[in-house]
Structures are given as structure tokens and as C-alpha cells.
Design a protein around this motif. Structure first.
Motif, PDB file in Angstrom:
ATOM      1  N   PRO A  89      45.092 -66.912  13.650  1.00  0.00           N
ATOM      2  CA  PRO A  89      44.945 -65.869  12.636  1.00  0.00           C
ATOM      3  C   PRO A  89      45.058 -64.474  13.250  1.00  0.00           C
ATOM      4  CG  PRO A  89      43.272 -67.569  12.361  1.00  0.00           C
ATOM      5  CD  PRO A  89      43.945 -67.843  13.666  1.00  0.00           C
ATOM      6  N   VAL A  90      45.552 -63.550  12.474  1.00  0.00           N
ATOM      7  CA  VAL A  90      45.731 -62.174  12.936  1.00  0.00           C
ATOM      8  C   VAL A  90      44.684 -61.284  12.275  1.00  0.00           C
ATOM      9  CG1 VAL A  90      47.302 -60.202  12.974  1.00  0.00           C
ATOM     10  CG2 VAL A  90      48.198 -62.522  13.318  1.00  0.00           C
ATOM     11  N   ASN A  91      43.941 -60.562  13.085  1.00  0.00           N
ATOM     12  CA  ASN A  91      42.902 -59.668  12.564  1.00  0.00           C
ATOM     13  C   ASN A  91      43.508 -58.337  12.119  1.00  0.00           C
ATOM     14  OD1 ASN A  91      40.792 -61.500  13.035  1.00  0.00           O
ATOM     15  ND2 ASN A  91      40.596 -60.810  15.165  1.00  0.00           N
ATOM     16  N   ARG A  92      43.144 -57.918  10.901  1.00  0.00           N
ATOM     17  CA  ARG A  92      43.616 -56.637  10.375  1.00  0.00           C
ATOM     18  C   ARG A  92      42.487 -55.915   9.654  1.00  0.00           C
ATOM     19  NH1 ARG A  92      49.068 -58.853   7.521  1.00  0.00           N
ATOM     20  NH2 ARG A  92      50.244 -59.392   9.404  1.00  0.00           N
ATOM     21  N   LYS A  93      42.611 -54.608   9.602  1.00  0.00           N
ATOM     22  CA  LYS A  93      41.653 -53.796   8.876  1.00  0.00           C
ATOM     23  C   LYS A  93      42.070 -53.732   7.409  1.00  0.00           C
ATOM     24  CE  LYS A  93      38.754 -52.108  12.034  1.00  0.00           C
ATOM     25  NZ  LYS A  93      37.286 -52.184  11.942  1.00  0.00           N
ATOM     26  N   THR A  98      37.357 -55.753   9.004  1.00  0.00           N
ATOM     27  CA  THR A  98      38.265 -56.626   9.743  1.00  0.00           C
ATOM     28  C   THR A  98      38.387 -57.962   9.032  1.00  0.00           C
ATOM     29  OG1 THR A  98      37.670 -55.588  11.844  1.00  0.00           O
ATOM     30  CG2 THR A  98      38.725 -57.752  11.943  1.00  0.00           C
ATOM     31  N   VAL A  99      39.617 -58.320   8.697  1.00  0.00           N
ATOM     32  CA  VAL A  99      39.880 -59.570   7.972  1.00  0.00           C
ATOM     33  C   VAL A  99      40.843 -60.423   8.793  1.00  0.00           C
ATOM     34  CG1 VAL A  99      40.832 -60.586   5.858  1.00  0.00           C
ATOM     35  CG2 VAL A  99      39.561 -58.420   5.752  1.00  0.00           C
ATOM     36  N   ALA A 100      40.585 -61.719   8.885  1.00  0.00           N
ATOM     37  CA  ALA A 100      41.449 -62.650   9.607  1.00  0.00           C
ATOM     38  C   ALA A 100      42.525 -63.173   8.641  1.00  0.00           C
ATOM     39  CB  ALA A 100      40.642 -63.799  10.180  1.00  0.00           C
ATOM     40  N   ILE A 101      43.767 -62.829   8.929  1.00  0.00           N
ATOM     41  CA  ILE A 101      44.888 -63.290   8.101  1.00  0.00           C
ATOM     42  C   ILE A 101      45.330 -64.660   8.603  1.00  0.00           C
ATOM     43  CG2 ILE A 101      47.184 -62.741   7.227  1.00  0.00           C
ATOM     44  CD1 ILE A 101      45.009 -60.715   6.476  1.00  0.00           C
ATOM     45  N   PRO A 102      45.315 -65.681   7.755  1.00  0.00           N
ATOM     46  CA  PRO A 102      45.663 -67.035   8.211  1.00  0.00           C
ATOM     47  C   PRO A 102      47.112 -67.131   8.676  1.00  0.00           C
ATOM     48  CG  PRO A 102      45.467 -66.958   5.819  1.00  0.00           C
ATOM     49  CD  PRO A 102      44.963 -65.651   6.328  1.00  0.00           C
ATOM     50  N   VAL A 106      50.830 -65.230   7.722  1.00  0.00           N
ATOM     51  CA  VAL A 106      51.590 -64.493   8.739  1.00  0.00           C
ATOM     52  C   VAL A 106      53.009 -65.053   8.836  1.00  0.00           C
ATOM     53  CG1 VAL A 106      51.737 -63.890  11.175  1.00  0.00           C
ATOM     54  CG2 VAL A 106      49.509 -63.928  10.032  1.00  0.00           C
ATOM     55  N   ALA A 107      53.115 -66.381   8.799  1.00  0.00           N
ATOM     56  CA  ALA A 107      54.431 -67.022   8.866  1.00  0.00           C
ATOM     57  C   ALA A 107      55.288 -66.612   7.673  1.00  0.00           C
ATOM     58  CB  ALA A 107      54.274 -68.539   8.919  1.00  0.00           C
ATOM     59  N   ALA A 108      54.667 -66.512   6.497  1.00  0.00           N
ATOM     60  CA  ALA A 108      55.392 -66.102   5.290  1.00  0.00           C
ATOM     61  C   ALA A 108      55.879 -64.659   5.412  1.00  0.00           C
ATOM     62  CB  ALA A 108      54.500 -66.270   4.063  1.00  0.00           C
ATOM     63  N   ASN A 150      51.806 -56.122  13.860  1.00  0.00           N
ATOM     64  CA  ASN A 150      50.828 -56.202  14.962  1.00  0.00           C
ATOM     65  C   ASN A 150      50.359 -57.626  15.223  1.00  0.00           C
ATOM     66  OD1 ASN A 150      50.719 -53.388  15.585  1.00  0.00           O
ATOM     67  ND2 ASN A 150      49.467 -53.084  13.744  1.00  0.00           N
ATOM     68  N   ILE A 151      51.310 -58.510  15.428  1.00  0.00           N
ATOM     69  CA  ILE A 151      50.989 -59.913  15.703  1.00  0.00           C
ATOM     70  C   ILE A 151      50.909 -60.092  17.218  1.00  0.00           C
ATOM     71  CG2 ILE A 151      51.738 -62.296  15.397  1.00  0.00           C
ATOM     72  CD1 ILE A 151      53.345 -61.317  12.947  1.00  0.00           C
ATOM     73  N   PRO A 152      49.744 -60.402  17.768  1.00  0.00           N
ATOM     74  CA  PRO A 152      49.573 -60.429  19.228  1.00  0.00           C
ATOM     75  C   PRO A 152      50.323 -61.546  19.942  1.00  0.00           C
ATOM     76  CG  PRO A 152      47.590 -61.216  18.145  1.00  0.00           C
ATOM     77  CD  PRO A 152      48.477 -60.676  17.062  1.00  0.00           C
ATOM     78  N   TRP A 153      50.643 -62.639  19.242  1.00  0.00           N
ATOM     79  CA  TRP A 153      51.308 -63.745  19.914  1.00  0.00           C
ATOM     80  C   TRP A 153      52.843 -63.723  19.753  1.00  0.00           C
ATOM     81  CZ3 TRP A 153      53.043 -65.973  15.439  1.00  0.00           C
ATOM     82  CH2 TRP A 153      52.216 -65.930  14.323  1.00  0.00           C
ATOM     83  N   LEU A 154      53.364 -62.605  19.268  1.00  0.00           N
ATOM     84  CA  LEU A 154      54.809 -62.407  19.248  1.00  0.00           C
ATOM     85  C   LEU A 154      55.200 -61.461  20.388  1.00  0.00           C
ATOM     86  CD1 LEU A 154      55.846 -61.876  15.498  1.00  0.00           C
ATOM     87  CD2 LEU A 154      55.960 -63.968  16.854  1.00  0.00           C
ATOM     88  N   TYR A 155      56.363 -61.674  20.975  1.00  0.00           N
ATOM     89  CA  TYR A 155      56.890 -60.726  21.957  1.00  0.00           C
ATOM     90  C   TYR A 155      58.405 -60.652  21.774  1.00  0.00           C
ATOM     91  CZ  TYR A 155      57.581 -65.034  24.709  1.00  0.00           C
ATOM     92  OH  TYR A 155      57.939 -66.280  25.128  1.00  0.00           O
TER      93      TYR A 155
END
Length: 419
Positions: A89-93, A98-102, A106-108, A150-155
Motif C-alpha cells: 500500500p502507498v501512504n498519502r495525505k 495519512t491514508v494507506a492506498i491499497p 494503485v495498480a488501477a 509518489n509510489i516508493p516501489w517504482l523506479y
């Protein structure tokens, strides 16, 4: 019964305090050693383990026509990659919280930006691996939108892509450059000037292998390549290629070339080939059609050599523009096994000046002009006119043409130079 005499409690307390103080002193000394004395060395070693350095590609310079129209340029594309083992999950304000986006959402979001289905994205980010490519060569707009999530596991990997906005226009002289480094034409000739100098960027990654936000440090900025301005006029080049291609097809010729030179300056305004090719997709053309025959192929000069012959005789003082000659319809070259040179149309013995010979493009008249100059002088003039030498453009594979050796020259053997 024997009784033990109780010790002095104050002495034991003092010993305990002393031991504690010694231990504190040892830890303090060790702390000072680690945090002050060895701090720089430890930080350096730690940074080496966390730091990642990657190349910042330099943007290749543009190639422009004489009017500043872009014939070749570089754009950046981006490979969008994921580390499946780190996906979560990606945390966003949201509204200050702070909300965890499933992951599913995120994939959608990724799919909507990249023109893919949610299922396609999900399949690429699922697993235990450290690398999975979601999309190759995404454009700059897609990259910026993905980055804003701001997805931390993308590069991302930036890839410089060479594009030719006018397609096949001037394709034979522009050449191309591939990801494997294969080059042709102007791209090859001026590669050092166009390529620029790559830079370097260092950043830190965490224990999970993901880049630490705001850790990027540019250690060496990239220096973009320089622009190349050709004398080619893109509009004239396009028109010439259209006419040339139509005539090659009409005559069922193997190929054709057309060159337009500005007489006052010597600038090449057109250097057209047919067949041409689109340098955006060089693999779709045969190897022999990718180069420029204008610069690489030797060909019979034909009647243009009559001007060279006349200029030689005039400069050598043998004739003037009004010198007169009798030009028959045909002439047999002595000692040539009866080889006969004729004019393009039947006529009697024409009385022509040097200027008239050039006007009528008379083969026999040009032969008579040429025979006024000793072969040694004609040979030298051929060399001075550049026959048998490279034109000097520096184009890759440029041909020098052919000029017979002195031993093959005589006043009688002229058929290749006057027809």
C-alpha cells in the motif's frame, strides 16, 4: 557456631559505583571514538553500501537544415519498472491525514496513465522478484504523471531516443543511430560533436533497496551535444526526392541521385537519393539503400566534362570562347579498334565556336578542343579539378572516383571524358 562479621556497606557501594564509572568511561570513550574520531570513515563506509550511481545520458545535439528546420533531435523516453518484492500500500495525505492506498487502487491508477489494463499492471507487480518492467519507452507526459503518484516501489530508467521528424527527407545523408551504437551518415561523421558528455547521479537506497526520498545528488552534470547546421534546404530536398523517386520508378532504374549546388558559395542545397529510407526505422530498408550514393558512388560524368575540357584549353591559352572548330557528326578514334564517337543527332560538318560546342553539347567538337592540349597538361588539369580525389565533405565512405593513370592517357584516347 561461627558468625561472619558483616562488611562495610559503604565500601561495597563505592566499589559498585567505581565499576559503573569505569564501564561508563569505557562506553564514553568508545562512543567518542565512533561518533567523533572514526565518524567520517564509518559514514563513508556506510554510504558506500547505501549509495547507487547511475549515468545521466547527455542529450544528443540537433541536426538542422539551412533554415533552422529540425531534421534530427533527441527525446527522452522512460522505462517504468517495479520491485515486486517491495510492493505494498502507498501512504498519502488525504484531508490532512495519512491514508494507506491499497495495491489494487494503485495498480488501477498506473494502468489508467499508461494505457494498460489493471490486470496487466497487477500481473507485473506481483511476485517476489526485485525487477519487473511495467512499460518500456513511456513518453514524458506518462512519466511525469506516474512520478506524481509518489509510489516508493517504482523506479525509472531514462532512455534517449533519436527521432527524425521529416521521415525519409534527407534520410540518406542524415543517417541514423541505434541503441546498439550502429551509426550512419551525418550522425556518424559528427558523432563526437553531437553526442555531448554523459553525467552521473548518486543517490542512497534503504535496506529494502528502494531509493531514499530527496537523496539524489548530481555528482557530474551532463553536457548536451552541439547542434549541426547543414546547407541542405529541407523543402528543396523533399521536392527533389519526390521527382527523383518518380523518375527512377518510371525508368525502372536501380537508383538515382540529384545534387543542387549554389554556384556562388559551393553550398550543397540538395543531395537526394532514390531509393531513400526513413532513419526512424532503418531496419526496414536494405543495407545498400541506407547510405548516400551521392557521396559514395562513382559514376560517368557525361557531358559535364565538356566544361572541364573547354576550361582546360582556355586556361592553357590554346583557345578562346570564340575559337572556331569544324565538328562532324562522327569521329573514329585512331588505334581504338574502330571505336566511333557521334553526336546525339545527325548533322553535317558544323562550324562551331568553343561556346557553340558547349551550347550544342557536341561530342566531336569537344574532342577537337581537347586535342589542342597535350595529354600531360590535360591530366594535370583533371587533377586540379578534383577528378580522382575525394570531394572533401568528410562524409563516411566518400568516394574519390576514378582517374586513369598517366600511362593510359594519350591525345587519341578521350572517349570516357568527352561523351
Amino acid at each position: 557456631m561461627t558468625y561472619l562479621t558483616p562488611g562495610d556497606p559503604s565500601k561495597r557501594l563505592k566499589k559498585v559505583i567505581a565499576a559503573i564509572l569505569v564501564l561508563v568511561a569505557v562506553f564514553a570513550i568508545r562512543l567518542i571514538d565512533l561518533q567523533i574520531i572514526q565518524a567520517d570513515e564509518i559514514n563513508a563506509k556506510s554510504y558506500e553500501k547505501r549509495a547507487v550511481t547511475r549515468v545521466i545520458p547527455a542529450l544528443r545535439g540537433e541536426i538542422l537544415d539551412v533554415n533552422g528546420n529540425v531534421l534530427a533531435k533527441t527525446i527522452l523516453r522512460y522505462d517504468i519498472n517495479a520491485a515486486p518484492s517491495k510492493v505494498g500500500p502507498v501512504n498519502r495525505k488525504v484531508s490532512g491525514q495519512t491514508v494507506a492506498i491499497p495495491v489494487e487502487q494503485v495498480a488501477a491508477e498506473i494502468a489508467a496513465i499508461l494505457g494498460m489494463t489493471t490486470e496487466e499492471v497487477t500481473s507485473k507487480i506481483t511476485g517476489t522478484g526485485e525487477y519487473s518492467q511495467i512499460k518500456k519507452r513511456a513518453n514524458a507526459s506518462e512519466y511525469r504523471k506516474i512520478l506524481s503518484l509518489n509510489i516508493p516501489w517504482l523506479y525509472y530508467d531514462s532512455v534517449a531516443e533519436r527521432v527524425y521528424p521529416n521521415g525519409a527527407v534527407a534520410g540518406n545523408i542524415l543517417g541514423f543511430i541505434t541503441q546498439s551504437g550502429l551509426m550512419e551518415g551525418i550522425e556518424q561523421q559528427y558523432n563526437k560533436c553531437l553526442s555531448g558528455v554523459d553525467g552521473e547521479e548518486s543517490f542512497e537506497k534503504g535496506k529494502d533497496g528502494i531509493k531514499i526520498p530527496s537523496s539524489a545528488i548530481t555528482t557530474k552534470a551532463a553536457v548536451p551535444g552541439k547542434k549541426i547546421v547543414l546547407t541542405i534546404n529541407a523543402d528543396l530536398q523533399y521536392f527533389a526526392q519526390q521527382v527523383l523517386t518518380a523518375n527512377v520508378a518510371k525508368l525502372q532504374a536501380d537508383w538515382g541521385t540529384a545534387v543542387v549546388i549554389e554556384v556562388k558559395t559551393g553550398k550543397i542545397l540538395v543531395a537526394a537519393d532514390a531509393p531513400s529510407y526513413d532513419p526512424n526505422e532503418p531496419s526496414k530498408s536494405s543495407v545498400e539503400n541506407r547510405g548516400s550514393r551521392v557521396f559514395r558512388t562513382s559514376f560517368e560524368p557525361g557531358s559535364t566534362m565538356k566544361m572541364v575540357t573547354a576550361a582546360t584549353a582556355i586556361d592553357d591559352g590554346k583557345v578562346t570562347a570564340v575559337s572556331q572548330f569544324v565538328a562532324p557528326y562522327g569521329m573514329t578514334i585512331p588505334h581504338s579498334n574502330g571505336y566511333r564517337v557521334t553526336d546525339s543527332h545527325t548533322h553535317g560538318d558544323d562550324k562551331l565556336t568553343v561556346a557553340g560546342v558547349l551550347r550544342d553539347s557536341s561530342n566531336t567538337g569537344a574532342m577537337k578542343i581537347g586535342n589542342t592540349v597535350p595529354w600531360q597538361d590535360r591530366y594535370k588539369y583533371m587533377q586540379r579539378f578534383g577528378v580522382g580525389s575525394k570531394p572533401g565533405s568528410g562524409f563516411p565512405g566518400e568516394s574519390a572516383g576514378l582517374l586513369n593513370t598517366k600511362t593510359t592517357w594519350s591525345n587519341d584516347v578521350v572517349k570516357r571524358y568527352v561523351s
